[in-house]
Scaffold this active site. Structure first.
Site, PDB file in Angstrom:
ATOM      1  N   ILE A  57      -5.681 -18.865  71.627  1.00  0.00           N
ATOM      2  CA  ILE A  57      -6.287 -19.356  70.142  1.00  0.00           C
ATOM      3  C   ILE A  57      -5.353 -20.144  69.844  1.00  0.00           C
ATOM      4  CG2 ILE A  57      -6.626 -18.410  67.791  1.00  0.00           C
ATOM      5  CD1 ILE A  57      -8.005 -16.577  70.123  1.00  0.00           C
TER       6      ILE A  57
ATOM      7  N   ASN B  65       0.664  -7.480  62.769  1.00  0.00           N
ATOM      8  CA  ASN B  65       0.685  -8.663  63.336  1.00  0.00           C
ATOM      9  C   ASN B  65       1.280  -9.768  64.231  1.00  0.00           C
ATOM     10  OD1 ASN B  65      -1.427 -11.620  64.061  1.00  0.00           O
ATOM     11  ND2 ASN B  65       0.401 -12.464  63.019  1.00  0.00           N
TER      12      ASN B  65
ATOM     13  N   LYS C 201       1.451  -5.144  74.739  1.00  0.00           N
ATOM     14  CA  LYS C 201      -0.503  -4.210  74.109  1.00  0.00           C
ATOM     15  C   LYS C 201      -1.041  -3.474  74.363  1.00  0.00           C
ATOM     16  CE  LYS C 201       0.610  -8.237  71.826  1.00  0.00           C
ATOM     17  NZ  LYS C 201       0.550  -8.286  70.292  1.00  0.00           N
TER      18      LYS C 201
ATOM     19  N   TYR D  53       5.528  -7.795  77.397  1.00  0.00           N
ATOM     20  CA  TYR D  53       3.917  -8.598  77.237  1.00  0.00           C
ATOM     21  C   TYR D  53       3.525  -7.862  77.427  1.00  0.00           C
ATOM     22  CZ  TYR D  53       1.251 -11.239  74.212  1.00  0.00           C
ATOM     23  OH  TYR D  53      -0.390 -11.206  73.533  1.00  0.00           O
TER      24      TYR D  53
ATOM     25  N   THR E  96      -3.429 -22.311  67.780  1.00  0.00           N
ATOM     26  CA  THR E  96      -2.049 -21.862  66.946  1.00  0.00           C
ATOM     27  C   THR E  96      -0.997 -22.463  67.380  1.00  0.00           C
ATOM     28  OG1 THR E  96      -1.382 -20.195  68.638  1.00  0.00           O
ATOM     29  CG2 THR E  96      -2.792 -20.154  67.180  1.00  0.00           C
TER      30      THR E  96
ATOM     31  N   ASP F 197       7.021 -11.150  55.993  1.00  0.00           N
ATOM     32  CA  ASP F 197       7.353 -12.238  57.839  1.00  0.00           C
ATOM     33  C   ASP F 197       8.702 -12.315  57.707  1.00  0.00           C
ATOM     34  OD1 ASP F 197       5.584 -14.457  59.639  1.00  0.00           O
ATOM     35  OD2 ASP F 197       7.789 -14.937  59.453  1.00  0.00           O
TER      36      ASP F 197
END
Length: 250
Positions: free
Chosen positions: A189, A90, A160, A156, A191, A37
């Site tokens: 999702i 990811n 993707k 984006y 998060t 990360d």
């Protein structure tokens, strides 16, 4: 039975959210996990969550948008564990919310550098190492917006879609080298990033976009990634599997 026993796995963007859930799930399935990360503190927190429950993991600070850091990351993985069996790419970002004509070139470049170029850099060095191992499995985290538009997020959406295409190319090129490559497309999702930026009304509105009428969980995404990373999906490569509660089915 641990489906990833004796495997070495790498997860980028594993300091929080979906990436953290994937890293923890890999460890629970028996893998030794490299938690990468750009935020080293968050990566260390993920490692602690793994080691506190008996798993094995190390944290590495890395900027996925830079080719040289992707190469260095693989070098560190091999130096510590001797091989690389599994990789989940990811790390990503959303970028500013504005229509295409209002996007500044530097804003476009920032999103593409991480979301697309970063996945290419990662795969490039992961593939080279997996060839030395005699095989491996790569899972790229795309999005439902690898298939449908995300209005006011042109970079984006473009990135993707491109990740899905890159995944398919890699799958075909490396299938006979015992390397599989698949993409996962999460929908909305739950998060910390999402819940911190939307009130209860906003969260309900987003949840209503899926037929199931709720947000997905990070664990639901992680479970799919673990399956694609394991030998249980040994005949699956070049796939783009959406987990979105039915959002894209209509």
């Amino acid at each position: 039975m641990a489906s990833l026993k004796n495997k070495v796995a790498l997860v980028s963007g594993a300091g929080s959210g979906i990436g953290r859930a994937i890293a923890i799930s890999y460890a629970q399935e028996g893998a030794k996990v490299v938690v990468a990360d750009i935020n080293e503190e968050h990566a260390v927190e993920t490692v602690k969550l793994i080691t506190d429950t008996g798993g094995e993991a190390i944290a590495v600070k890395a900027d996925s948008s830079k080719a040289e850091e992707s190469k260095k990351l693989i070098d560190e993985v091999v130096q510590r564990f001797g091989r690389l069996d599994i990789a989940c790419n990811n790390a990503g970002m959303g970028g500013p919310a504005k229509p295409t004509a209002e996007y500044e070139p530097e804003e476009w470049d920032q999103v593409i550098d991480l979301n697309l170029n970063g996945v290419f850099y990662a795969c490039k060095y992961q593939l080279a190492q997996m060839e030395k191992n005699g095989g491996g499995s790569i899972v790229n985290i795309a999005s439902i917006h690898g298939q449908v538009a995300a209005p006011n997020s042109p970079a984006y959406t473009a990135s993707k879609h491109a990740v899905v295409g890159l995944t398919k190319n890699i799958a075909i090129e490396y299938a006979q080298k015992n390397i599989r490559c698949n993409a996962v497309g999460p929908g909305y999702i739950e998060t910390p990033l999402l819940t911190a930026n939307l009130n209860e009304e906003g969260l309900k509105a987003i949840a209503a976009k899926s037929a199931i009428n709720r947000l997905g969980t990070v664990q639901e995404v992680a479970d799919l990634v673990v399956f694609l990373s394991s030998d249980k999906s040994s005949f699956t490569t070049g796939a783009y599997i959406i987990t979105d509660g039915g959002y894209t089915a209509v």
